[in-house]
Enzyme design. Structure first.
Site, mmCIF file in Angstrom:
data_model
loop_
_atom_site.group_PDB
_atom_site.id
_atom_site.type_symbol
_atom_site.label_atom_id
_atom_site.label_comp_id
_atom_site.label_asym_id
_atom_site.label_seq_id
_atom_site.Cartn_x
_atom_site.Cartn_y
_atom_site.Cartn_z
ATOM 1 N N GLY A 46 0.911 -0.996 0.045
ATOM 2 C CA GLY A 46 0.043 0.020 0.062
ATOM 3 C C GLY A 46 1.011 1.195 -0.173
ATOM 4 C CD GLN A 51 3.107 5.551 2.657
ATOM 5 O OE1 GLN A 51 2.292 5.288 2.222
ATOM 6 N NE2 GLN A 51 4.333 4.720 3.153
ATOM 7 C CD GLU A 132 -1.110 2.501 2.835
ATOM 8 O OE1 GLU A 132 -0.760 3.812 2.799
ATOM 9 O OE2 GLU A 132 -0.463 1.568 2.968
#
Length: 148
Positions: A46, A51, A132
């Site tokens: 994921g 990120q 996530e």
């Protein structure tokens, strides 16, 4: 498609809340494509947009169930049960920790075509969705690790 640079623990962007995506345009579709490539290149299951330095509510997930989830504005609307397992994160390399997550979740999100989609997930997929979505709210798995 291109690989994006990962952000790591200590980068302040990982602690910020991401903004909703108002319009699913080509920029968002390109971001999703790049995130999938970046996730695979780094052997992840994921990846959330923060990120890769983008504060948008966008995630990609592939837990090897035959689907690649490209989620825009995902929300968990139902959860039940509990599972405890080791988690890691591409943004927190070299660390693992025991984290409790729901065993089952129902999530709704917008797909690349602008349609609202619901997914009922269990086990690893439920864990990945929770992990996530946490990223989109500035939460890292290390904030949720259990005392062993």
């Amino acid at each position: 498609m291109a690989l994006r640079n990962l952000r790591y623990e200590g980068d302040e962007i990982l602690r910020k809340k991401s903004r909703e995506v108002a319009v699913v345009d080509n920029k968002i579709k390109t971001l999703l494509d790049d995130m999938v490539d970046t996730m695979y290149e780094n052997d992840g299951v994921g990846l959330a947009a923060p990120q890769v330095g983008i504060l948008k509510r966008v995630v990609t997930i592939d837990v090897d169930d035959g689907n690649v989830y490209r989620m825009i504005n995902p929300r968990i609307i139902k959860q039940s049960g509990e599972q405890k397992d080791q988690e890691g994160c591409l943004s927190v390399p070299e660390k693992k920790g025991m984290v409790a997550r729901p065993m089952n979740v129902t999530a709704v999100y917008t797909d690349e075509e602008g349609n609202e989609v619901a997914v009922e997930a269990e086990g690893l997929l439920a864990r990945a969705i929770c992990h996530e979505v946490d990223h989109l709210d500035g939460i890292l798995f290390v904030d949720r690790t259990l005392e062993e």
